[in-house]
Design an enzyme around this catalytic site. Sequence first.
Site, PDB file in Angstrom:
ATOM      1  N   GLY A   1       1.783   2.666  -9.665  1.00  0.00           N
ATOM      2  CA  GLY A   1       2.366   3.798  -8.952  1.00  0.00           C
ATOM      3  C   GLY A   1       1.720   3.977  -7.592  1.00  0.00           C
ATOM      4  O   GLY A   1       1.282   3.021  -6.941  1.00  0.00           O
ATOM      5  N   SER A   2       1.593   5.222  -7.166  1.00  0.00           N
ATOM      6  CA  SER A   2       1.231   5.511  -5.775  1.00  0.00           C
ATOM      7  C   SER A   2      -0.194   5.136  -5.399  1.00  0.00           C
ATOM      8  O   SER A   2      -0.504   5.067  -4.195  1.00  0.00           O
ATOM      9  CB  SER A   2       1.465   6.997  -5.486  1.00  0.00           C
ATOM     10  OG  SER A   2       2.843   7.299  -5.539  1.00  0.00           O
ATOM     11  N   VAL A   3      -1.089   4.917  -6.357  1.00  0.00           N
ATOM     12  CA  VAL A   3      -2.422   4.457  -5.960  1.00  0.00           C
ATOM     13  C   VAL A   3      -2.336   3.110  -5.253  1.00  0.00           C
ATOM     14  O   VAL A   3      -3.248   2.714  -4.528  1.00  0.00           O
ATOM     15  CB  VAL A   3      -3.383   4.366  -7.177  1.00  0.00           C
ATOM     16  CG1 VAL A   3      -3.717   5.741  -7.711  1.00  0.00           C
ATOM     17  CG2 VAL A   3      -2.806   3.485  -8.272  1.00  0.00           C
ATOM     18  N   ASN A   4      -1.204   2.412  -5.436  1.00  0.00           N
ATOM     19  CA  ASN A   4      -1.009   1.116  -4.798  1.00  0.00           C
ATOM     20  C   ASN A   4      -0.626   1.230  -3.326  1.00  0.00           C
ATOM     21  O   ASN A   4      -0.695   0.247  -2.580  1.00  0.00           O
ATOM     22  CB  ASN A   4       0.075   0.337  -5.553  1.00  0.00           C
ATOM     23  CG  ASN A   4       0.207  -1.086  -5.077  1.00  0.00           C
ATOM     24  OD1 ASN A   4      -0.717  -1.868  -5.230  1.00  0.00           O
ATOM     25  ND2 ASN A   4       1.340  -1.427  -4.482  1.00  0.00           N
ATOM     26  N   LYS A   5      -0.218   2.404  -2.870  1.00  0.00           N
ATOM     27  CA  LYS A   5       0.230   2.558  -1.483  1.00  0.00           C
ATOM     28  C   LYS A   5      -0.864   2.245  -0.478  1.00  0.00           C
ATOM     29  O   LYS A   5      -0.581   1.924   0.678  1.00  0.00           O
ATOM     30  CB  LYS A   5       0.770   3.977  -1.268  1.00  0.00           C
ATOM     31  CG  LYS A   5       2.088   4.227  -1.965  1.00  0.00           C
ATOM     32  CD  LYS A   5       2.508   5.692  -1.919  1.00  0.00           C
ATOM     33  CE  LYS A   5       3.806   5.898  -2.711  1.00  0.00           C
ATOM     34  NZ  LYS A   5       4.131   7.318  -2.894  1.00  0.00           N
TER      35      LYS A   5
END
Length: 574
Positions: A291-295
């Site tokens: 999820g967004s931790v990958n951004k």
Amino acid sequence: MTARGPRNPPVHRLLAMLAVMLLALGAIVVRLAFLQVGDNGQFAEMGLQQRVRTVALPAHRGEILDRFGMPLALTRAAKDIYVNPTLVEDPEGEATTIADILSLKQKDVVQALESDGTFVYLQRQVDMAVADELEAQQLPGIGFLEVPQRYYPAGSLAPQVLGLVDVDGKGISGLETQYQTLLAGTPGERTAELSADGLPISSGLDTLTEPVPGTTVVTTIDRQMQFMAQTALERAVHANGALGGTVVVMDPHTGDVYAMATYPWFDPNDFSGASQDAMRNRAVTDSFEPGSVNKIITAAAALETGSVGLDQRFQVPSSMQVGPFTIYDSHVHPVETMTLGDIIAESSNIGAALVANEVGNDQLGAYMQRFGYGQPTGIGFPGEASGVLLPASQWDEVIRATVSYGQGISVTPMQMADVYATIANGGRWVQPRLVRGFEGPDGTFSDAPEQRTRRVVSPTTADLLTRMLAYVVEDGTGAEAQIPGYQVAGKTGTSRKLDDSGHYVQRYMASFVGFLPASDPKVVIAVSIDEPRTVYGGLAAAPLFQEIARYAIQRLSIPASPPVALPPHAQELP
């Protein structure tokens, strides 16, 4: 007519019979001589073999210690209890006593006492005090053998990391199996010549090869930090009505893992009722969509390649058509003007997809590989998962968009912690480790093999990414991770889970990964909560990060440091 008597045999027949008798007697004499002389050595050897017995002497298994020398796994004396059914006089009566002391079912004990044969185990590796209590009963047919037993003095502390041994003392999971050869040592043996009554012959053969004790494994785990991480994790799982969760606490500069927790867990001293799920070290062996931790990787690729500048503005709607699909932000909003820092702070999926369009498939895929996606971290743990990263050459515009905000790929919690440790370490990746070194039987300590390192992004890019992550906590989705007096840099993540057929369902994984202090990072903490009722990483995972971080500040004596400057906001630009 007169009857005639028997005729005397001819002389030549008598001579023939005498010759046969002499030949037979000669053969007997020759055979006796051969047995006494020719076969004497062979029969002596057979006799010796019947008198000689060799007994294996097990080596003392090495201990597993925490980073400060506190025991996590050791070996102590126990007893195997067996029965010779042919010597049992009162099966029912003896079974009552045995079942009561060993906490066994009486019918099972009766069955063992009445079974065929002369040797049946009743229970193996019984605590010495319990075994001594039973031995004091002097029950006919019941025997005792002293054996080594693996013991975990802290109970359910880091059980998935330490692993287990089987009833014969061989490692079957975790570090126990990873370092089986070192821990096991080298067995010895004793060979002795025994008399008919089983006693050693004083002048007979007696040789001894001493066993070599196993090597002690010194881990990077901090026993106190591990306990705190597990306590906080269990509390967070229950508070959020979740299925479970994981925590990784590590030093970004050395790669040392201070704590690695997976809930639910089990007690390795009594794991008969533990499920296979509880035994897995999910932080290393299980992968999920981040999820967004990958951004932050999307941002890293944009900055490192120069595809996007800090003050570049994007017009970000709350939904966008990508190929045949529509992608969405987490909430409906009008078209907003955002910088790269705003996109990360507000965790905009649409913004991340727009940035990925600027970076392109090849560059974005390359940086995900450079950060370690699609390959094991090399932490030295059996069964480590690689995660899933489709080659960039197979991406279309939909995959590029979803990968940019953490869907369509999978990583382990350890890999995710590694990404943030790399940023905290100025852009240089250091191979994580669970073992500091080894202590031989003579007490000599030797360091674990040197870890691999590589440059992933420049120090300048790492600094800019840190500023963005500090913005997330100060004025974005990670506000629940704030700690007064300490600037935290981190990122929230919320990802939908897949069912067995590969379809997204309304169940979520909530995450928060971060480090502190932002300007001089000393510790990285990655937490994830499986199917929290509160859904979002900012609500379910960030408070858990904060609780563990507060303890880490105290435990590691982390001083406060000046804050980093936040990146430009779109509203602040002219």
